[in-house]
Design a protein around this motif. Structure first.
Motif, mmCIF file in Angstrom:
data_model
loop_
_atom_site.group_PDB
_atom_site.id
_atom_site.type_symbol
_atom_site.label_atom_id
_atom_site.label_comp_id
_atom_site.label_asym_id
_atom_site.label_seq_id
_atom_site.Cartn_x
_atom_site.Cartn_y
_atom_site.Cartn_z
ATOM 1 N N CYS A 82 35.701 45.888 55.863
ATOM 2 C CA CYS A 82 35.732 44.935 56.929
ATOM 3 C C CYS A 82 37.178 44.650 57.343
ATOM 4 C CB CYS A 82 35.487 43.563 56.281
ATOM 5 S SG CYS A 82 33.769 43.750 55.357
ATOM 6 N N PRO A 83 37.680 45.687 58.176
ATOM 7 C CA PRO A 83 38.920 45.633 58.716
ATOM 8 C C PRO A 83 39.422 44.149 59.216
ATOM 9 C CG PRO A 83 37.738 46.663 60.134
ATOM 10 C CD PRO A 83 36.810 46.581 58.920
ATOM 11 N N ARG A 84 38.668 43.463 59.870
ATOM 12 C CA ARG A 84 39.304 41.961 60.253
ATOM 13 C C ARG A 84 39.259 41.151 59.080
ATOM 14 N NH1 ARG A 84 34.950 41.520 65.463
ATOM 15 N NH2 ARG A 84 35.619 43.342 66.698
ATOM 16 N N GLY A 85 38.544 41.292 58.357
ATOM 17 C CA GLY A 85 38.547 40.692 56.958
ATOM 18 C C GLY A 85 39.661 41.189 55.912
ATOM 19 N N GLY A 86 40.014 42.322 56.177
ATOM 20 C CA GLY A 86 41.001 42.976 55.230
ATOM 21 C C GLY A 86 40.340 42.977 53.775
ATOM 22 N N ARG A 87 39.342 43.721 53.694
ATOM 23 C CA ARG A 87 38.303 43.674 52.182
ATOM 24 C C ARG A 87 37.162 44.944 52.471
ATOM 25 N NH1 ARG A 87 39.161 39.081 52.046
ATOM 26 N NH2 ARG A 87 37.671 38.330 50.203
ATOM 27 N N VAL A 88 37.106 45.516 51.312
ATOM 28 C CA VAL A 88 35.905 46.349 50.929
ATOM 29 C C VAL A 88 35.059 45.770 49.827
ATOM 30 C CG1 VAL A 88 35.256 48.280 49.955
ATOM 31 C CG2 VAL A 88 37.304 48.484 51.678
ATOM 32 N N THR B 18 22.313 48.815 44.747
ATOM 33 C CA THR B 18 21.042 49.095 45.723
ATOM 34 C C THR B 18 20.136 48.183 45.853
ATOM 35 O OG1 THR B 18 20.187 50.608 44.051
ATOM 36 C CG2 THR B 18 21.513 51.607 45.832
ATOM 37 N N SER B 19 20.356 47.057 44.880
ATOM 38 C CA SER B 19 19.286 45.690 45.010
ATOM 39 C C SER B 19 19.882 45.117 46.141
ATOM 40 C CB SER B 19 19.305 45.161 43.787
ATOM 41 O OG SER B 19 20.214 44.309 43.439
ATOM 42 N N GLY B 20 21.142 44.878 46.443
ATOM 43 C CA GLY B 20 21.859 44.058 47.521
ATOM 44 C C GLY B 20 22.703 42.968 46.724
ATOM 45 N N ALA B 21 22.878 43.303 45.259
ATOM 46 C CA ALA B 21 23.729 42.468 44.617
ATOM 47 C C ALA B 21 25.045 42.521 44.725
ATOM 48 C CB ALA B 21 23.436 42.536 42.996
ATOM 49 N N LEU B 22 26.129 41.751 44.984
ATOM 50 C CA LEU B 22 27.477 41.909 44.838
ATOM 51 C C LEU B 22 28.024 42.433 43.524
ATOM 52 C CD1 LEU B 22 30.015 41.477 46.435
ATOM 53 C CD2 LEU B 22 30.287 39.275 45.492
ATOM 54 N N LEU B 23 28.915 43.578 43.604
ATOM 55 C CA LEU B 23 29.425 44.180 42.695
ATOM 56 C C LEU B 23 31.007 43.778 42.464
ATOM 57 C CD1 LEU B 23 27.895 47.587 42.126
ATOM 58 C CD2 LEU B 23 27.353 45.631 40.864
ATOM 59 N N GLN B 24 31.694 44.001 43.726
ATOM 60 C CA GLN B 24 33.230 43.938 43.803
ATOM 61 C C GLN B 24 33.667 43.723 44.959
ATOM 62 O OE1 GLN B 24 34.856 47.926 42.651
ATOM 63 N NE2 GLN B 24 36.946 46.841 42.306
ATOM 64 N N VAL B 25 34.698 43.077 45.154
ATOM 65 C CA VAL B 25 35.480 42.905 46.348
ATOM 66 C C VAL B 25 37.090 43.166 46.231
ATOM 67 C CG1 VAL B 25 36.388 41.004 48.041
ATOM 68 C CG2 VAL B 25 34.203 40.859 47.022
ATOM 69 N N VAL B 26 37.451 44.194 47.038
ATOM 70 C CA VAL B 26 38.766 44.555 46.913
ATOM 71 C C VAL B 26 39.460 44.362 48.102
ATOM 72 C CG1 VAL B 26 39.958 46.825 46.826
ATOM 73 C CG2 VAL B 26 37.955 46.722 45.620
ATOM 74 N N PRO B 27 40.538 43.379 48.206
ATOM 75 C CA PRO B 27 41.377 43.002 49.482
ATOM 76 C C PRO B 27 41.986 44.331 49.735
ATOM 77 C CG PRO B 27 41.520 41.440 47.651
ATOM 78 C CD PRO B 27 40.833 42.987 47.086
ATOM 79 N N ARG B 28 42.109 44.612 51.040
ATOM 80 C CA ARG B 28 43.257 45.607 51.591
ATOM 81 C C ARG B 28 43.256 45.319 53.035
ATOM 82 N NH1 ARG B 28 46.976 49.334 49.891
ATOM 83 N NH2 ARG B 28 47.368 50.871 51.640
ATOM 84 N N ALA B 29 44.442 45.328 53.501
ATOM 85 C CA ALA B 29 44.550 44.751 54.910
ATOM 86 C C ALA B 29 44.296 46.038 55.775
ATOM 87 C CB ALA B 29 46.244 44.285 55.027
ATOM 88 N N ASP B 30 43.546 45.824 56.834
ATOM 89 C CA ASP B 30 43.191 46.788 57.966
ATOM 90 C C ASP B 30 42.629 47.833 57.397
ATOM 91 O OD1 ASP B 30 43.143 47.633 60.569
ATOM 92 O OD2 ASP B 30 44.967 48.589 60.614
ATOM 93 N N THR C 35 40.753 54.523 53.907
ATOM 94 C CA THR C 35 41.804 54.612 54.670
ATOM 95 C C THR C 35 42.116 53.640 55.370
ATOM 96 O OG1 THR C 35 40.473 55.460 56.487
ATOM 97 C CG2 THR C 35 41.113 57.282 54.859
ATOM 98 N N ASP C 36 43.301 53.370 55.687
ATOM 99 C CA ASP C 36 43.654 52.099 56.489
ATOM 100 C C ASP C 36 44.473 52.396 57.718
ATOM 101 O OD1 ASP C 36 46.331 51.991 55.695
ATOM 102 O OD2 ASP C 36 45.955 51.085 53.964
ATOM 103 N N GLY C 37 44.823 51.332 58.634
ATOM 104 C CA GLY C 37 45.563 51.608 59.808
ATOM 105 C C GLY C 37 46.782 51.642 59.685
ATOM 106 N N VAL C 38 47.421 51.593 58.709
ATOM 107 C CA VAL C 38 48.921 52.039 58.445
ATOM 108 C C VAL C 38 49.240 53.199 57.510
ATOM 109 C CG1 VAL C 38 49.586 49.534 58.611
ATOM 110 C CG2 VAL C 38 48.982 50.215 56.282
ATOM 111 N N GLY C 39 48.132 54.241 57.309
ATOM 112 C CA GLY C 39 48.493 55.434 56.807
ATOM 113 C C GLY C 39 47.944 55.569 55.467
ATOM 114 N N GLY C 40 47.617 54.421 54.647
ATOM 115 C CA GLY C 40 47.253 54.416 53.282
ATOM 116 C C GLY C 40 45.884 55.083 53.085
ATOM 117 N N LEU C 41 45.963 55.718 51.764
ATOM 118 C CA LEU C 41 44.802 56.468 51.105
ATOM 119 C C LEU C 41 44.804 55.867 50.121
ATOM 120 C CD1 LEU C 41 45.501 60.086 52.166
ATOM 121 C CD2 LEU C 41 43.542 58.865 53.096
#
Length: 359
Positions: free
Chosen positions: A289-295, A300-312, A326-332
């Motif tokens: 979610c680049p606008r929200g800054g997160r992965v 596979t049942s649709g249950a939430l496992l993890q949220v990882v913040p990461r800008a862009d 990958t992100d918009g400022v060159g991060g891997l």
């Protein structure tokens, strides 16, 4: 002078020469387009260690790519609404062909090789009739366009093959556009996205539509699991205060499952998913979610496992037992087992997608 026997012997010898695999291109784990610091554009092959394996210049901004299942060939697509795609030899860097969309059409930024690598299927918009098309391009005929199929919807954005290679899934986003109006969306009040399954001949085998309340949830990107599960990522085209689910999971013959992360997290996703990927073992589904800054990672049942913040953050692909980001400022970065590991940074802006080589 060449004799008939000599000619046949040379033809047989040529047919038995082994074809180069992806190891000849440095054995990349994934491909991604980027804008370099000097403003130029390129397609990169990147290893599992985050190191560049190759760089091939592109004529303009790229979006996503298609990788040949066996040989070191890739197709880089222009950003929607682009009219070109380039077929690249990832060993030599040579442009083997430049594909031009037919008059009245434009590419949608995505495509896929048939499992045998003989045909390239391209998602296209016919902006004259507003009908979605899937273009067919033949490698044996010098990458000539040999036909097209109906996508059975408006605005097909992505096309991917299910395991076995006899069925393709098409993400019909439902949004009508016209290059004369740039990226303006022309039919939002009446849009009807769908997920369609087609035979190789274009027969509609099954079609899934969202509940009426979510008819403005445009189906954009696809990931296919090893068991044939389709993950479809969406973007919301209505009031921003609404917090709809942005990931759907579907198996042919069953009802779709919409993955919920809770209202608070859905609001933080800001109505937009940039990429979707399924882990190699088929147990996890991640969306960026680049606008929200997160992965956001689900099972596979649709249950939430993890949220990882990461800008862009936007590019996302399976790698190892987890995912590469990958992100918009060159991060891997590598996400696996709940841990986020940096793989380095580059002086470039990675574009929207990372495309994994097939396992």
């Amino acid at each position: 002078m060449t004799t008939r026997r000599g000619f046949l012997a040379s033809l047989l010898a040529a047919s038995t020469v082994p074809k180069l695999g992806w190891a000849a291109a440095g054995d990349p784990a994934f491909l991604a387009a980027a804008r370099d610091a000097n403003g130029s554009f390129a397609l990169y092959g990147v290893g599992a260690d985050g190191a560049d394996r190759f760089r091939i210049p592109l004529p303009d901004r790229g979006h996503a790519g298609a990788v040949h299942p066996a040989e070191p060939l890739a197709v880089a697509f222009a950003r929607r609404p682009g009219t070109f795609a380039v077929v690249l030899d990832c060993v030599t860097g040579e442009t083997l062909a430049r594909l031009q969309s037919p008059e009245g059409r434009h590419f949608m930024g995505h495509g896929s090789f048939s499992p045998d690598g003989a045909l390239l299927y391209t998602a296209e918009n016919d902006f004259v009739t507003t009908r979605g098309k899937i273009g067919l391009w033949s490698r044996a005929d010098g990458w000539r366009r040999i036909g097209e199929l109906e996508s059975h919807g408006i605005g097909p954005h992505d096309v991917q093959f299910l395991p076995g290679g006899q069925v393709m899934a098409v993400a019909n986003g439902g949004i009508e556009t016209n290059p004369a109006k740039g990226r303006e969306k022309l039919n939002l009040p009446v849009m009807r996205p769908n997920l369609s399954y087609l035979s190789l001949e274009g027969e509609l085998l099954e079609q899934v539509e969202l509940p009426a309340d979510w008819h403005r949830n445009s189906i954009r990107h696809l990931a296919i699991g090893p068991d044939g599960m389709v993950a479809f990522a969406m973007q919301w085209e209505d009031e921003p205060e609404t917090a709809p689910p942005l990931l759907g999971l579907h198996r042919m013959g069953q009802e779709p499952v919409l993955a919920y992360a809770g209202e608070a997290e859905h609001r933080l996703m800001k109505g937009y998913v940039g990429s979707v990927a399924i882990s190699r073992d088929g147990t996890q589904v991640a969306v960026s979610c680049p606008r929200g800054g997160r992965v956001v990672v689900f099972d596979t049942s649709g249950a939430l496992l993890q949220v990882v913040p990461r800008a862009d953050v936007c590019g996302l692909a399976p790698m190892g037992a987890g995912f590469v980001l990958t992100d918009g400022v060159g991060g891997l970065l590598h996400l696996e087992g709940g841990q986020l590991t940096p793989l380095g940074a580059r002086a470039r802006a990675w574009d929207n997608h990372a495309v994994a080589l097939r396992a």
